[in-house]
Write a protein that holds these residues in place. Sequence first.
Motif, PDB file in Angstrom:
ATOM      1  N   HIS A  65       0.811  -1.219   0.000  1.00 23.72           N
ATOM      2  CA  HIS A  65       0.000   0.000   0.000  1.00 23.72           C
ATOM      3  C   HIS A  65       0.845   1.268   0.000  1.00 23.72           C
ATOM      4  O   HIS A  65       0.660   2.162  -0.810  1.00 23.72           O
ATOM      5  N   ILE A  99       0.497  -6.544  -5.206  1.00 25.57           N
ATOM      6  CA  ILE A  99      -0.662  -6.253  -4.354  1.00 25.57           C
ATOM      7  C   ILE A  99      -1.103  -7.550  -3.675  1.00 25.57           C
ATOM      8  O   ILE A  99      -1.221  -8.599  -4.316  1.00 25.57           O
ATOM      9  N   HIS A 101      -3.742  -9.101  -2.703  1.00 24.37           N
ATOM     10  CA  HIS A 101      -4.793 -10.009  -3.195  1.00 24.37           C
ATOM     11  C   HIS A 101      -4.375 -10.702  -4.488  1.00 24.37           C
ATOM     12  O   HIS A 101      -4.681 -11.874  -4.697  1.00 24.37           O
ATOM     13  N   HIS A 121     -10.731  -6.312   0.780  1.00 21.42           N
ATOM     14  CA  HIS A 121     -10.851  -7.063  -0.473  1.00 21.42           C
ATOM     15  C   HIS A 121     -10.297  -8.481  -0.396  1.00 21.42           C
ATOM     16  O   HIS A 121     -10.067  -9.127  -1.431  1.00 21.42           O
ATOM     17  N   SER A 296      -4.816  -1.891  -9.661  1.00 24.20           N
ATOM     18  CA  SER A 296      -5.513  -2.213  -8.410  1.00 24.20           C
ATOM     19  C   SER A 296      -5.783  -3.704  -8.283  1.00 24.20           C
ATOM     20  O   SER A 296      -5.648  -4.461  -9.248  1.00 24.20           O
ATOM     21  N   CYS A 357      -0.587  -0.711  -4.749  1.00 23.72           N
ATOM     22  CA  CYS A 357      -1.926  -0.111  -4.792  1.00 23.72           C
ATOM     23  C   CYS A 357      -1.912   1.260  -5.462  1.00 23.72           C
ATOM     24  O   CYS A 357      -2.850   1.639  -6.163  1.00 23.72           O
ATOM     25  N   CYS A 360      -4.894   3.997  -6.271  1.00 34.05           N
ATOM     26  CA  CYS A 360      -6.159   3.501  -5.709  1.00 34.05           C
ATOM     27  C   CYS A 360      -6.373   4.001  -4.290  1.00 34.05           C
ATOM     28  O   CYS A 360      -7.489   4.271  -3.878  1.00 34.05           O
ATOM     29  N   ILE A 361      -5.268   4.116  -3.550  1.00 29.55           N
ATOM     30  CA  ILE A 361      -5.397   4.565  -2.160  1.00 29.55           C
ATOM     31  C   ILE A 361      -4.767   5.949  -1.971  1.00 29.55           C
ATOM     32  O   ILE A 361      -4.380   6.350  -0.878  1.00 29.55           O
ATOM     33  N   ASN A 378     -11.858  -0.194  -7.657  1.00 33.77           N
ATOM     34  CA  ASN A 378     -13.119  -0.639  -7.051  1.00 33.77           C
ATOM     35  C   ASN A 378     -13.854   0.429  -6.247  1.00 33.77           C
ATOM     36  O   ASN A 378     -15.005   0.220  -5.856  1.00 33.77           O
ATOM     37  N   ARG A 384     -11.166  10.038  -2.043  1.00 31.29           N
ATOM     38  CA  ARG A 384     -10.242   8.896  -2.037  1.00 31.29           C
ATOM     39  C   ARG A 384      -9.014   9.123  -2.936  1.00 31.29           C
ATOM     40  O   ARG A 384      -7.929   8.623  -2.657  1.00 31.29           O
TER      41      ARG A 384
HETATM   42 FE1  SF4 Z   1      -4.925  -1.755  -2.571  1.00 27.77          FE
HETATM   43 FE2  SF4 Z   1      -6.882  -0.431  -3.741  1.00 27.77          FE
HETATM   44 FE3  SF4 Z   1      -7.034  -3.030  -3.488  1.00 27.77          FE
HETATM   45 FE4  SF4 Z   1      -7.272  -1.491  -1.320  1.00 27.77          FE
HETATM   46  S1  SF4 Z   1      -8.680  -1.566  -3.055  1.00 27.77           S
HETATM   47  S2  SF4 Z   1      -6.060  -3.386  -1.526  1.00 27.77           S
HETATM   48  S3  SF4 Z   1      -5.848   0.137  -1.850  1.00 27.77           S
HETATM   49  S4  SF4 Z   1      -5.536  -1.922  -4.707  1.00 27.77           S
END
Ligand code: SF4
Length: 645
Positions: A65, A99, A101, A121, A296, A357, A360-361, A378, A384
């Motif tokens: 992140h 990332i 996930h 997520h 992401s 990330c 996205c963050i 997402n 954001r």
């Molecule tokens: Fe990272 Fe965005 Fe997924 Fe959250 S939503 S884990 S910030 S890529």
Amino acid sequence: MKGTIIKQILADHLVAGQLEPGQDVAIVIDQTLTQDVAGTMAYLQFEELGLERVHTELAVSYVDHNTLQTGFENADDHRFLQTVATKRGVYFSRPGNGICHQVHLERFGMPGKTLLGSDSHTPTAGGLGMVGIGAGGLDVALAMAGMPFCLRTPHVLGVTLIGELPDWVAAHDVILWLLQQLSVSGAVGKALEYRGPGVTTLNVPQRATITNMGAELGATTSVFPSDEVTHEFLRAQGREEEWAAVAADEDAEYEEEMTLELSVLEPMIAQPHSPDNVVPVAELTGMPIDQVCVGSCTNSSCQEMMTVAEILRGQQIAENVSLTISPGSRQVLEMLARSGALADMIGAGARILETACGPCIGMGQSPSTDSVTLRSFNRNFPSRSGTKSAGIYLASPAVCAASALTGEMTDPRELGEPPSIQLPEQFLVDDSMIISPPKDGEGVEVQYGPNIKPVPEQQALADVLKGEILLKVGDNISTDEIMPAGAKILPLRSNIPAISEHVFEPIDRDFPARARKCGGGMILGGRNYGQGSSREHAALAPAHLGVRAVLAISFARIHRANLINFGIVPIEITAEDYDRCQQGDELRIEDVCAGVQSGGQLMIENATKGFSFTGSCPLAERQAQVLVAGGALNWAKQEFKGEEQ
Ligand code: SF4
Ligand code: MIC
């Protein structure tokens, strides 16, 4: 939910309670994952428990992140995470490896297992036929300590998929369509289980895109069967032996069902400022855009990235657009590089970012004032992106790439023949950026830095709660509004006193000062309060400012659990009582401890307006004990002490 996949997996892991929708149960957790910005607090809390090693089958700590390292804070966090992982038996996925996930899907996820992650997520892993659940860092720390995870048994929504996706329509469009139908609170208390003949037409990364954004529906988890497609994916990842078939029984009963004909879907787009504000892309074509970000945990697999590269190949992005691309993992990035796809992206003018990330963050790439940013991500909650006045639109990587070329919202179907991308027969497997823990962590010194402050002590629950309503907010307030992230604030995740100065910043900059002046107080929220992330800082930091109760019409699942974990009483009230109470009103609640332990009915007096009303705080037995102890850490320490005696 007889014979559903969800029921089978939960039943295999059940240690307490009855698997009936709405009933509280406790389950064994096989695997955990943490990411850096929730991970530092999770491991600080794990350290407080005084255990030598983690107790799960597998625990992985990812750094994905906050990888900018704008100051020593970040670098110190990474060093802390690496040393604590080595000492306690946790795999460490280094910054640059990808990332959480995406990497977990590629390298660790296993059909039929349970995964608890300190990231909302975590259900991405449902694409492999496992139950992945997002939770606060403290819940993950307790799971690593071998404690069962408590949850309310979800009601299972069976989604039957029929047919096949048309050309240019992506997995992202499936979940955007579901968001349009169900809304951001439409699956609170539910789990989504995908079934039907359309399932086999989707590969594992596509399934994972769909389960990933189940989080935006408020779902506890989302899951696909594990079938031959899953088998093939794991074989291509060199993990064939980890495959197991997972399927619902023939007579499986779903509490609710819906059917989706894939072949009638079209490219979709979520408009500001909510992931459920969805329309077909065709309705927005021609709208000028300023920025495009692809990546992401939703959409950065090899297949999606190859599609983008194919669209961009030999072309130039529009002059008015900045295009960034963040591949989801080092595996994806290296495959793009070796195949030449990366060169196609660079040649078209894309700015290649780290496998993290990123935008996205809000870790960089904040768009310009009043601009339009189109992202394959997402979430598009207010602020954001780091730019309050910018509008974030969410769409598939194909829509993003097509629009980057034209400089305006573009329906990719206008591009003619779609690229035909097949998943590789063999992915490029190189785990050298994942550090395996030694058998024994003795002698390893956990290294802290000056910005890593101790976990604040928690006070036992007072029997009388009184205080002012410090802030009244509306429906669907996200954790991005309660405890924002972004490049300026994320480096403070290991320092609660410092990060507390930013609570509610996008809504009311004076909140921290007011909370301190009043000696704490309460918050009044509308429906689905605390939607979005699993960040426990959205509970921990308000608790640090003296917030003792949140009254809301309804709560998002993870945030409610986090409030309880940090000793804040989450009280449900009616819409009428919400309307009758205002910011600044003095509230008084008596007999709180007895109330939360006996069904959760609480009498609330509004001393300013001179009326009383009831609120409810229904809790599982363990949650009531946690709340009375002043939070989960106090409670867990007492439990471990009890075991030692
Ligand atoms: Fe990272 Fe965005 Fe997924 Fe959250 S939503 S884990 S910030 S890529
Ligand atoms: C997010 O997408 O908002 C995050 C950053 O990944 C969070 C985690 C966090 O804030 O620690 C999430 O989704 O849980």
